[in-house]
Scaffold this motif. Structure first.
Motif, short mmCIF file in Angstrom:
data_model
loop_
_atom_site.label_atom_id
_atom_site.label_comp_id
_atom_site.label_asym_id
_atom_site.label_seq_id
_atom_site.Cartn_x
_atom_site.Cartn_y
_atom_site.Cartn_z
N GLN A 1 -33.25 16.53 -9.25
CA GLN A 1 -33.15 16.53 -7.74
C GLN A 1 -31.92 16.45 -7.11
OE1 GLN A 1 -36.85 15.42 -6.44
NE2 GLN A 1 -37.95 16.01 -7.67
N TRP A 2 -31.48 15.68 -7.24
CA TRP A 2 -30.29 14.92 -6.90
C TRP A 2 -29.12 15.81 -6.45
CZ3 TRP A 2 -25.69 12.60 -8.70
CH2 TRP A 2 -25.32 11.49 -8.40
N GLU A 3 -28.94 16.75 -8.02
CA GLU A 3 -27.41 17.21 -8.66
C GLU A 3 -28.09 18.82 -8.00
OE1 GLU A 3 -28.04 17.01 -13.08
OE2 GLU A 3 -27.12 15.25 -12.45
N MET A 4 -29.36 19.16 -8.04
CA MET A 4 -29.07 20.36 -7.08
C MET A 4 -28.53 20.78 -5.58
SD MET A 4 -32.51 22.11 -8.92
CE MET A 4 -33.31 20.71 -8.83
N PHE B 1 -25.20 21.96 -2.39
CA PHE B 1 -25.60 22.35 -1.41
C PHE B 1 -26.14 21.46 -0.53
CE2 PHE B 1 -26.26 26.32 -4.23
CZ PHE B 1 -25.70 26.98 -3.36
N PRO B 2 -25.01 20.37 -0.33
CA PRO B 2 -25.26 19.05 0.01
C PRO B 2 -26.18 18.88 1.54
CG PRO B 2 -22.71 19.48 -0.04
CD PRO B 2 -23.80 20.33 -1.07
N PRO B 3 -26.61 18.52 2.11
CA PRO B 3 -27.17 18.55 3.36
C PRO B 3 -26.34 17.89 4.26
CG PRO B 3 -28.60 16.76 2.46
CD PRO B 3 -27.56 17.21 1.35
N TYR B 4 -25.65 17.66 4.08
CA TYR B 4 -24.13 16.29 4.97
C TYR B 4 -22.63 17.52 4.60
CZ TYR B 4 -22.66 15.04 0.28
OH TYR B 4 -22.45 15.09 -1.55
N SER B 5 -23.00 18.59 4.54
CA SER B 5 -21.78 19.72 4.34
C SER B 5 -21.41 20.26 5.92
CB SER B 5 -21.84 21.07 3.87
OG SER B 5 -23.08 21.19 4.08
N ASP B 6 -22.46 20.25 6.66
CA ASP B 6 -21.74 20.43 8.21
C ASP B 6 -21.20 18.64 8.58
OD1 ASP B 6 -22.30 22.49 8.39
OD2 ASP B 6 -24.69 22.72 8.67
N PHE B 7 -21.39 17.95 8.39
CA PHE B 7 -21.88 16.72 8.75
C PHE B 7 -19.77 16.14 8.03
CE2 PHE B 7 -21.76 11.80 8.80
CZ PHE B 7 -22.29 11.89 10.34
N LEU B 8 -19.51 16.37 7.57
CA LEU B 8 -18.13 16.09 6.78
C LEU B 8 -17.37 17.11 7.11
CD1 LEU B 8 -18.84 16.30 2.80
CD2 LEU B 8 -17.91 14.71 3.91
N ASP B 9 -17.79 18.62 7.63
CA ASP B 9 -16.22 19.38 8.76
C ASP B 9 -16.77 18.62 10.04
OD1 ASP B 9 -16.77 21.23 7.12
OD2 ASP B 9 -18.30 22.82 7.30
N LYS B 10 -17.36 17.77 10.69
CA LYS B 10 -17.60 17.27 11.48
C LYS B 10 -16.96 16.37 11.95
CE LYS B 10 -20.03 14.07 15.25
NZ LYS B 10 -21.26 13.83 14.87
N ILE C 1 -15.94 6.22 -6.71
CA ILE C 1 -15.90 6.67 -5.11
C ILE C 1 -16.38 7.99 -5.88
CG2 ILE C 1 -15.23 6.78 -2.95
CD1 ILE C 1 -12.71 5.25 -3.64
N ASN C 2 -17.28 8.27 -4.95
CA ASN C 2 -18.78 9.61 -4.76
C ASN C 2 -18.73 9.43 -3.26
OD1 ASN C 2 -20.45 7.84 -5.66
ND2 ASN C 2 -20.72 9.01 -7.44
N GLY C 3 -18.93 9.42 -2.02
CA GLY C 3 -18.90 9.40 -1.38
C GLY C 3 -18.96 11.06 -0.34
N PRO C 4 -19.41 10.97 0.56
CA PRO C 4 -20.82 10.40 0.68
C PRO C 4 -21.84 10.99 -0.04
CG PRO C 4 -20.33 12.20 1.96
CD PRO C 4 -19.20 12.47 1.63
N SER C 5 -23.04 10.66 -0.50
CA SER C 5 -23.86 11.07 -1.14
C SER C 5 -25.61 11.00 -0.73
CB SER C 5 -24.03 10.77 -2.40
OG SER C 5 -25.01 10.72 -3.49
N VAL C 6 -26.64 11.35 -1.29
CA VAL C 6 -27.51 11.83 -0.60
C VAL C 6 -28.62 10.23 -1.41
CG1 VAL C 6 -29.64 13.00 -0.26
CG2 VAL C 6 -27.60 14.03 -0.37
N ARG C 7 -29.19 10.32 -0.95
CA ARG C 7 -29.98 8.49 -1.27
C ARG C 7 -31.38 9.22 -0.26
NH1 ARG C 7 -26.30 9.02 -4.47
NH2 ARG C 7 -25.49 7.28 -5.30
N GLN C 8 -32.28 7.76 -0.68
CA GLN C 8 -34.33 8.42 -0.22
C GLN C 8 -34.29 7.42 1.41
OE1 GLN C 8 -36.12 6.41 -3.40
NE2 GLN C 8 -34.40 5.58 -4.16
#
Length: 278
Positions: free
Chosen positions: A63-66, A70-79, A271-278
């Protein structure tokens, strides 16, 4: 073999918490931790600990790899990128190794500043650089500081954590961080090590307990529980509250030393941040 405080506790040896109990040996502590997790999960390669809990559960890893496609933080990275570029003149030349490239910044932290005799974190330096340039400091735990830190982490992906301990001052900061990690506190009598060493891979309700090895590789994190991103010290604060222990000051000496200890223990991991966690 000489036992470090962490290894003694991992082996179930009862110890007190005076400085006379064990000699401070950061590298032995790190090697002990690697051996502990190697014995605990022999089929898991060292390199995979950068992925935290996803080395313990194939379904969640899938699930994480999927999500990472299309990471939920992509807009946050742009910010974060936009915020960094907006005040770039405040950061370049102020953040460690920033003149060598934006991708070299994240891997330079945390470090022990010999002049100040204290640990310096990335978020701490982001705000120092801002205030020295006459800019308003960001809030410590989320929002803009997490966005800039996430951007710098993403730029540094693939580089390895390499925290250096060369002085007695740095060794003491490590020992203080290790002590905070292993010492039980709060109403429940738990320590960070209770979850993240001894019970790593087990579940607390529906959550999988993450291993100390690799803890700092993926921060800041985008937590589903938060519906947003947060810094490592925000997570420290939340953990202490869950333990019913009084949280320490975010970016205060105790949490900075805890980060220094945790990062050193993950030396050699990417280093592999940021990443999605629970």
């Amino acid at each position: 073999m000489k036992k470090t405080l962490l290894s003694a506790l991992a082996l179930g040896i009862a110890v007190g918490f005076s400085s006379q109990v064990v000699a401070v040996d950061p590298e032995q502590s790190r090697l002990d931790l690697i051996e502990y997790f190697k014995a605990k999960t022999p089929d898991r390669p060292f390199e995979d600990y950068k992925n935290g809990i996803y080395g313990y559960d194939e379904d969640r890893r899938s699930q994480w790899e999927m999500q990472e496609e299309f990471p939920p933080y992509s807009d946050f990275l742009d910010k974060g990128a936009a915020l960094f570029e907006k005040d770039k003149s405040a950061y370049i030349g102020c953040l460690v190794n920033s003149k060598d490239g934006v991708d070299k910044i994240r891997s330079s932290y945390p470090y022990f500043n010999e002049k100040l005799q204290q640990v310096v974190t990335l978020e701490g330096d982001i705000n120092r650089c801002r205030t020295e340039a006459g800019l308003k400091a960001f809030g410590w735990k989320k929002g803009d500081i997490a966005a800039v830190s996430s951007y710098l982490a993403n730029e540094a992906r693939g580089q390895k954590i390499n925290v250096v301990i060369e002085s007695e001052g740095a060794k003491k900061a490590f020992a203080d961080g290790e002590r905070l990690f292993v010492e039980p506190s709060g109403q429940l009598g738990l320590a960070c090590a209770s979850c993240h060493v001894y019970n790593a891979s087990r579940k607390a309700r529906s959550d999988i307990l993450s291993p100390l090895l690799g803890h700092t590789t993926h921060f800041p994190v985008w937590r589903l529980k938060w519906a947003g991103a947060g810094t490592l010290h925000r997570r420290y604060e939340g953990c202490h509250k869950n333990m019913r222990s009084a949280p320490r000051k975010v970016q205060g000496e105790e949490y900075r030393n805890l980060e220094f200890f945790s990062a050193y223990m993950s030396n050699g991991l990417e280093i592999n941040g940021p990443s999605v966690r629970q």
